[in-house]
Design an enzyme around this catalytic site. Structure first.
Site, PDB file in Angstrom:
ATOM      1  N   CYS A 190      23.279  -0.121   8.405  1.00  0.00           N
ATOM      2  CA  CYS A 190      23.329   0.412   8.429  1.00  0.00           C
ATOM      3  C   CYS A 190      23.777   1.144   6.352  1.00  0.00           C
ATOM      4  O   CYS A 190      23.733   0.512   5.680  1.00  0.00           O
ATOM      5  CB  CYS A 190      24.984  -0.178   7.728  1.00  0.00           C
ATOM      6  SG  CYS A 190      25.682  -0.810   9.608  1.00  0.00           S
ATOM      7  N   PRO A 239     -11.350  -3.371   6.185  1.00  0.00           N
ATOM      8  CA  PRO A 239     -10.716  -2.255   6.721  1.00  0.00           C
ATOM      9  C   PRO A 239      -9.529  -2.815   7.341  1.00  0.00           C
ATOM     10  O   PRO A 239      -9.279  -4.192   8.055  1.00  0.00           O
ATOM     11  CB  PRO A 239     -11.531  -1.900   8.060  1.00  0.00           C
ATOM     12  CG  PRO A 239     -12.493  -3.103   8.191  1.00  0.00           C
ATOM     13  CD  PRO A 239     -12.491  -3.722   7.593  1.00  0.00           C
ATOM     14  N   GLY A 240      -8.665  -2.309   7.248  1.00  0.00           N
ATOM     15  CA  GLY A 240      -7.185  -3.053   8.290  1.00  0.00           C
ATOM     16  C   GLY A 240      -6.899  -1.686   9.268  1.00  0.00           C
ATOM     17  O   GLY A 240      -6.393  -2.086  10.181  1.00  0.00           O
ATOM     18  N   ARG A 241      -5.886  -0.979   8.436  1.00  0.00           N
ATOM     19  CA  ARG A 241      -4.931  -0.101   8.908  1.00  0.00           C
ATOM     20  C   ARG A 241      -6.190   1.382  10.283  1.00  0.00           C
ATOM     21  O   ARG A 241      -6.141   1.229  11.451  1.00  0.00           O
ATOM     22  CB  ARG A 241      -4.609   1.267   8.321  1.00  0.00           C
ATOM     23  CG  ARG A 241      -3.509   2.529   8.608  1.00  0.00           C
ATOM     24  CD  ARG A 241      -3.289   3.081   7.989  1.00  0.00           C
ATOM     25  NE  ARG A 241      -2.440   2.623   6.678  1.00  0.00           N
ATOM     26  CZ  ARG A 241      -1.948   2.952   6.414  1.00  0.00           C
ATOM     27  NH1 ARG A 241      -0.832   3.605   6.530  1.00  0.00           N
ATOM     28  NH2 ARG A 241      -1.485   2.012   4.744  1.00  0.00           N
TER      29      ARG A 241
HETATM   30  N1  LLP Z   1      -7.565  -5.130   1.039  1.00  0.00           N
HETATM   31  C1  LLP Z   1      -6.766  -5.244  -0.010  1.00  0.00           C
HETATM   32  C2  LLP Z   1      -7.466  -6.033  -1.249  1.00  0.00           C
HETATM   33  C3  LLP Z   1      -5.713  -4.339   0.097  1.00  0.00           C
HETATM   34  O1  LLP Z   1      -4.733  -4.271  -0.882  1.00  0.00           O
HETATM   35  C4  LLP Z   1      -5.455  -3.483   1.657  1.00  0.00           C
HETATM   36  C5  LLP Z   1      -4.568  -3.310   1.307  1.00  0.00           C
HETATM   37  C6  LLP Z   1      -6.624  -3.566   2.665  1.00  0.00           C
HETATM   38  C7  LLP Z   1      -7.872  -4.263   1.932  1.00  0.00           C
HETATM   39  C8  LLP Z   1      -6.167  -2.849   3.624  1.00  0.00           C
HETATM   40  O2  LLP Z   1      -6.508  -1.448   2.872  1.00  0.00           O
HETATM   41  P1  LLP Z   1      -6.233  -0.714   4.858  1.00  0.00           P
HETATM   42  O3  LLP Z   1      -7.672  -0.403   5.472  1.00  0.00           O
HETATM   43  O4  LLP Z   1      -5.114  -0.854   6.149  1.00  0.00           O
HETATM   44  O5  LLP Z   1      -6.029   0.651   3.684  1.00  0.00           O
HETATM   45  N2  LLP Z   1       2.268  -1.691   3.831  1.00  0.00           N
HETATM   46  C9  LLP Z   1       1.756   0.126   3.267  1.00  0.00           C
HETATM   47  C10 LLP Z   1       0.367  -0.636   2.698  1.00  0.00           C
HETATM   48  C11 LLP Z   1      -0.623  -1.131   2.138  1.00  0.00           C
HETATM   49  C12 LLP Z   1      -1.750  -1.603   1.780  1.00  0.00           C
HETATM   50  C13 LLP Z   1      -1.740  -2.862   1.497  1.00  0.00           C
HETATM   51  N3  LLP Z   1      -2.820  -3.377   0.913  1.00  0.00           N
HETATM   52  C14 LLP Z   1       1.714   1.004   4.783  1.00  0.00           C
HETATM   53  O6  LLP Z   1       2.541   0.743   5.434  1.00  0.00           O
HETATM   54  O7  LLP Z   1       1.570   1.987   4.264  1.00  0.00           O
END
Ligand code: LLP
Length: 419
Positions: A343, A276-278
């Site tokens: 800009c 998990p990230g976000r």
């Molecule tokens: N695992 C893998 C292999 C991933 O590629 C990602 C995110 C995650 C876990 C975590 O995903 P999450 O739980 O955060 O959804 N910059 C973009 C999001 C890019 C996500 C890339 N991979 C944004 O600002 O929405």
């Protein structure tokens, strides 16, 4: 739920009034709440209470700040890393090497070797030649690499095209149809302990249905692999759970996600791994900014803030919505476009949106900026690299300095053979 609340009409991060941080650190600045971070870490873990064997690896790409990682390390989280740089950050934050998972579609041989030398827990292999290279590098070191094979389940995650990763045309993983043959060839290589499979279909998912469909496909693959004689002990389910950005957004809760995972995987008998990230970091941070000017526009005024697309790239990159709130709201509203000083017309945070009325000199925040915020910042237009602050109750600390444009310029040189 977060700990950014109005107290006596002033927005606070936990017990710290945001104007204090603006005065002492300057703006723009990211402000994180430790209590919110810890709460989200616990909520996600609790949501998986019915999963008997699990491993939690925070996707540090979304917020690799060392202070943030340290908080999560203390919560028992490991890391999902995608580069040698992230690997070193995870270790520097105090996370155990065996709790680190190395994902990423373009790992270099040097990074594979680095992961082995550091003794990380698992490599998520994206395609056959990468697995063969890892086996070779491990063998040369007289060691064995724990690995899983990332499969592409060909499911539409229903999210923004730029953050969708699980459709056949995306660059990630091996096609689920060809996975058994690739798995068999890699599993036969000395130097590799190929112990399972991984998937990640995209980010900011607002429905569980695509995840469930993908997990079911992977469940069938696990049965097929076992039937072919392979030992499958680990399945990495990736990340992707969405968070609310807009008032009225209602993504599935971690509890809904956990219940679905427990139901779909109940007979798998594996260690389930999560990235998990976000969902952990998103609502733990705001980007604090000052209104520089309010400029008349054709339809509505432009609120020009001192934060820009280089500090928070998501609106420019994905048309993402970040809630905007005055630090001292008057109760009045205005309709305006919120823009930064860069800009480019793309340097727009909101178009013709009803917002808290603000005027030059006021402070405001963009909410839900704790994930994919500071980490995606740049110095475009020779702006400073945005600093980060971590609040803990009534104290705070600058966990990443503002890197001045001059410091970046000092790392450049003009060849003396130009003149
Ligand atoms: N695992 C893998 C292999 C991933 O590629 C990602 C995110 C995650 C876990 C975590 O995903 P999450 O739980 O955060 O959804 N910059 C973009 C999001 C890019 C996500 C890339 N991979 C944004 O600002 O929405």
């Amino acid at each position: 739920m977060d700990h950014f609340e109005l107290r006596d009409g002033v927005l606070h991060a936990e017990d710290i009034p945001l104007p204090q941080i603006a005065a002492e650190v300057g703006t723009p600045v990211y402000v994180y709440s430790r209590a919110t971070l810890e709460r989200h870490a616990q909520v996600f873990r609790d949501a998986l209470k019915d999963v008997p064997k699990k491993h939690l690896a925070f996707a540090i790409k979304c917020n690799p700040n060392l202070g943030v990682l340290r908080v999560l390390a203390r919560q028992g989280y490991g890391a999902d890393v995608v580069s040698g740089g992230e690997l070193e950050r995870a270790l520097a934050s105090g996370m155990a090497a065996e709790d680190i998972v190395f994902s990423g579609v373009g790992k270099t041989r040097a990074e594979l070797a680095q992961g082995l030398d550091r003794g990380i827990g698992q490599f998520n292999i994206e395609h056959e030649p990468e697995g063969a290279a890892l086996a070779e590098i491990a063998l040369a070191r007289e060691t064995t690499a724990n690995a899983v094979l990332r499969v592409n389940p060909d499911v539409d995650a229903g999210t923004h095209a730029k953050i969708s990763t699980g459709k056949a045309e995306n660059k990630f993983g091996v096609g689920i149809d060809v996975a058994p043959q690739i798995f068999a060839r890699l599993a036969a290589l000395p130097g590799l302990n190929l112990r399972g499979v991984a998937l990640h279909i995209g980010s900011q998912l607002t429905s569980l249905a695509p995840l469930e469909a993908a997990f079911e496909r992977v469940g069938r693959l696990v049965s097929d692999l076992r039937a072919a004689g392979h030992s499958i002990t680990h399945v990495d389910l990736g990340g992707g759970l969405g968070v609310p950005y807009k008032p009225g957004d209602n993504p599935p809760s971690p509890a809904d996600y956990g219940a679905m995972v427990a139901r779909v995987t109940k007979d798998w008998d594996v260690t389930l791994m999560f990235e998990p990230g976000r969902v952990i970091a998103g609502n733990t941070g705001v980007l604090l900014t000052e209104v520089l000017w309010v400029k008349p526009g054709a339809a509505n005024p432009f609120v020009i803030v001192d934060a820009a697309m280089n500090d928070l790239a998501r609106p420019a990159l994905y048309d993402a919505y970040h809630d905007f709130a005055a630090v001292k709201p008057t109760g009045e509203k205005m309709t305006a476009s919120i823009v930064g000083p860069v800009c480019e017309t793309g340097d727009t945070f909101a178009r013709d949106r009803e917002i808290d009325a603000v005027q030059a000199g006021d402070l405001a925040v963009f909410r839900t900026a704790g994930a994919y915020g500071a980490t995606m910042a740049s110095t475009y237009n020779s702006r400073s690299l945005v600093p980060e602050v971590l609040v803990d109750g009534g104290r705070y600390i600058v966990v990443a300095d503002r890197i001045a444009a001059g410091t970046i310029m000092a790392a450049e040189r003009v060849p003396d053979w130009i003149d």
